[in-house]
Design an enzyme around this catalytic site. Sequence first.
Site, short mmCIF file in Angstrom:
data_model
loop_
_atom_site.label_atom_id
_atom_site.label_comp_id
_atom_site.label_asym_id
_atom_site.label_seq_id
_atom_site.Cartn_x
_atom_site.Cartn_y
_atom_site.Cartn_z
N TYR A 162 0.84 -1.20 0.00
CA TYR A 162 0.00 0.00 0.00
C TYR A 162 0.88 1.26 0.00
CZ TYR A 162 -3.69 3.21 1.64
OH TYR A 162 -4.59 4.24 1.78
N ARG A 294 0.85 9.69 14.33
CA ARG A 294 0.53 10.32 13.05
C ARG A 294 -0.31 11.57 13.30
NH1 ARG A 294 -2.10 6.21 9.67
NH2 ARG A 294 -0.15 5.20 9.16
P1 NAD Z 1 -12.50 1.95 0.32
O1 NAD Z 1 -11.84 0.62 0.38
O2 NAD Z 1 -13.81 2.11 1.00
O3 NAD Z 1 -12.68 2.42 -1.19
C1 NAD Z 1 -11.82 2.04 -2.24
C2 NAD Z 1 -12.67 1.79 -3.47
O4 NAD Z 1 -11.80 1.46 -4.56
C3 NAD Z 1 -13.64 0.63 -3.31
O5 NAD Z 1 -14.91 0.97 -3.80
C4 NAD Z 1 -13.00 -0.49 -4.11
O6 NAD Z 1 -13.93 -1.43 -4.59
C5 NAD Z 1 -12.31 0.30 -5.22
N1 NAD Z 1 -11.17 -0.39 -5.82
C6 NAD Z 1 -10.12 -0.99 -5.17
N2 NAD Z 1 -9.26 -1.52 -6.06
C7 NAD Z 1 -9.77 -1.24 -7.29
C8 NAD Z 1 -9.34 -1.53 -8.61
N3 NAD Z 1 -8.21 -2.20 -8.85
N4 NAD Z 1 -10.12 -1.13 -9.65
C9 NAD Z 1 -11.28 -0.45 -9.43
N5 NAD Z 1 -11.73 -0.13 -8.19
C10 NAD Z 1 -10.98 -0.53 -7.13
O7 NAD Z 1 -11.43 2.99 0.89
P2 NAD Z 1 -11.60 4.53 1.25
O8 NAD Z 1 -11.36 4.72 2.68
O9 NAD Z 1 -12.84 5.07 0.64
O10 NAD Z 1 -10.34 5.14 0.50
C11 NAD Z 1 -10.45 5.75 -0.78
C12 NAD Z 1 -9.09 6.24 -1.23
O11 NAD Z 1 -8.57 7.19 -0.30
C13 NAD Z 1 -8.05 5.12 -1.34
O12 NAD Z 1 -7.28 5.32 -2.50
C14 NAD Z 1 -7.21 5.29 -0.12
O13 NAD Z 1 -5.88 4.88 -0.32
C15 NAD Z 1 -7.28 6.79 0.12
N6 NAD Z 1 -7.10 7.09 1.54
C16 NAD Z 1 -8.10 6.86 2.42
C17 NAD Z 1 -7.89 7.10 3.77
C18 NAD Z 1 -8.97 6.88 4.78
O14 NAD Z 1 -8.69 7.06 5.97
N7 NAD Z 1 -10.19 6.55 4.43
C19 NAD Z 1 -6.65 7.56 4.22
C20 NAD Z 1 -5.64 7.75 3.28
C21 NAD Z 1 -5.87 7.53 1.94
N1 UDP Z 2 -6.29 -0.77 15.74
C1 UDP Z 2 -6.73 -1.24 16.96
N2 UDP Z 2 -7.82 -2.08 16.99
C2 UDP Z 2 -8.51 -2.43 15.85
C3 UDP Z 2 -8.05 -1.93 14.61
C4 UDP Z 2 -6.93 -1.11 14.60
O1 UDP Z 2 -6.16 -0.94 18.03
O2 UDP Z 2 -9.50 -3.17 15.96
C5 UDP Z 2 -5.13 0.15 15.73
C6 UDP Z 2 -4.06 -0.17 14.68
O3 UDP Z 2 -3.12 -1.08 15.20
C7 UDP Z 2 -3.48 1.22 14.44
C8 UDP Z 2 -4.66 2.16 14.61
O4 UDP Z 2 -5.62 1.43 15.38
O5 UDP Z 2 -2.52 1.51 15.41
C9 UDP Z 2 -5.29 2.60 13.30
O6 UDP Z 2 -5.53 1.43 12.54
P1 UDP Z 2 -6.29 1.43 11.15
O7 UDP Z 2 -6.27 0.03 10.64
O8 UDP Z 2 -7.61 2.09 11.31
O9 UDP Z 2 -5.46 2.40 10.21
P2 UDP Z 2 -3.90 2.67 9.96
O10 UDP Z 2 -3.71 4.07 10.38
O11 UDP Z 2 -3.06 1.74 10.78
O12 UDP Z 2 -3.72 2.43 8.51
#
Ligand code: NAD
Ligand code: UDP
Length: 345
Positions: A162, A294
């Site tokens: 990732y 973070r």
């Molecule tokens: P999510 O898993 O809910 O959404 C991801 C979506 O992408 C899903 O609908 C999935 O089916 C689709 N997808 C995955 N692989 C694919 C592929 N190869 N082709 C087509 N579709 C595909 O996750 P999210 O939390 O909504 O995150 C959305 C984006 O934001 C991601 O790129 C993630 O890396 C980024 N992001 C999210 C967070 C967060 O905290 N939610 C933090 C940092 C970055």
């Molecule tokens: N975590 C936890 N219990 C859970 C899931 C996650 O204590 O059931 C912790 C995990 O180890 C991390 C933080 O919560 O330290 C955030 O985890 P998450 O998977 O939400 O996102 P990350 O920031 O690690 O990608």
Amino acid sequence: MSVGKGTVLMKTKDKTILVAGGAGFLGSHLCERLVAEGARVVCLDNFLTGDRGNLVKLQRSSRFELVEADIVEPLPARLTKRKFDEIYNLACAASPPLYQADPEHTLMTSVLGTHHLLKLAHACGARFLLTSTSEVYGDPDVHPQVETYRGNVNCTGPRACYDEGKRAAETLCFDYDRLGRGLVRVARIFNTYGPRLSSEDGRVVSNVVSQALASEDITVFGDGSQTRSFCYVADTVDGLIRLMAHDGPQPGPVNIGNPVERTIRELVDVVLTLTGSSSEVVFRPLPIDDPRRRKPDIGKAERLLEWSPQTTLEQGLRATIAWFETEAAKKPFAGTKDDDIRLTA
Ligand code: NAD
Ligand code: UDP
């Protein structure tokens, strides 16, 4: 140039916008906001972690269309023949257990998938926004994380598919911009939560809220002293739209997150208070390479986008808990994640 809310609204109206990953948690909220602002939105998703239920409201709109495809594969003609004004790339599983379930596909989604979408953007002259992540900072030595910090990522660990995928996707985006093929924007999103996180997702907010509501043990990994900074989904979506609309010279990556840092133990306590749950807290081994802390430095987003989060953790968690309560009535929580595939030290 400053980007006030009115300007952003004008910039979105009547545009044709592709949202890859639009059926996911963040993507579906983004699609709804874009449709509400008058855009025509095409959602591209393979439903790996997305949910058709997230699109129910959107599919009632004549300005919304769904294309089911995997961005790792060459894009279907239904997309490559179209002209888009903007392309948002959110396609990628974001939950550690889900992105680690098929690490090769996760890496290819960020690298090949972003490449396919950038080629489409080049062909049709679309502006491109990549949703990168705070994970590019790895287990950070610099705190809070500012965009100039180059990160501390383990490129051979279980999170690398990732983290390194997103880092490579950022590289592709900035090379594409430098080569004059089009305008890119890169958002480094920090932990975002809210309604529509799936109870099966495995991230901390969805786990803790589901467990508290089901009166199950709450699983804290490690001793819970690790920190995260939780941003409510509406704030994150607003930041993404503002960044896409930003017209100045290439700003480089921009952190989008809430700078209020909490330990995981504090998060659990807030959820326990808000739900009134009597769940016990149990401690489980910390996953390998779990970042210790973070917190975003959001000075750049404040200056460039006039953006900062408006929702407190308590307000955002109330809305999230209310949504999980409704969802739980439809689909009972399947249970604590004994099958969480995260590797522990
Ligand atoms: P999510 O898993 O809910 O959404 C991801 C979506 O992408 C899903 O609908 C999935 O089916 C689709 N997808 C995955 N692989 C694919 C592929 N190869 N082709 C087509 N579709 C595909 O996750 P999210 O939390 O909504 O995150 C959305 C984006 O934001 C991601 O790129 C993630 O890396 C980024 N992001 C999210 C967070 C967060 O905290 N939610 C933090 C940092 C970055
Ligand atoms: N975590 C936890 N219990 C859970 C899931 C996650 O204590 O059931 C912790 C995990 O180890 C991390 C933080 O919560 O330290 C955030 O985890 P998450 O998977 O939400 O996102 P990350 O920031 O690690 O990608």
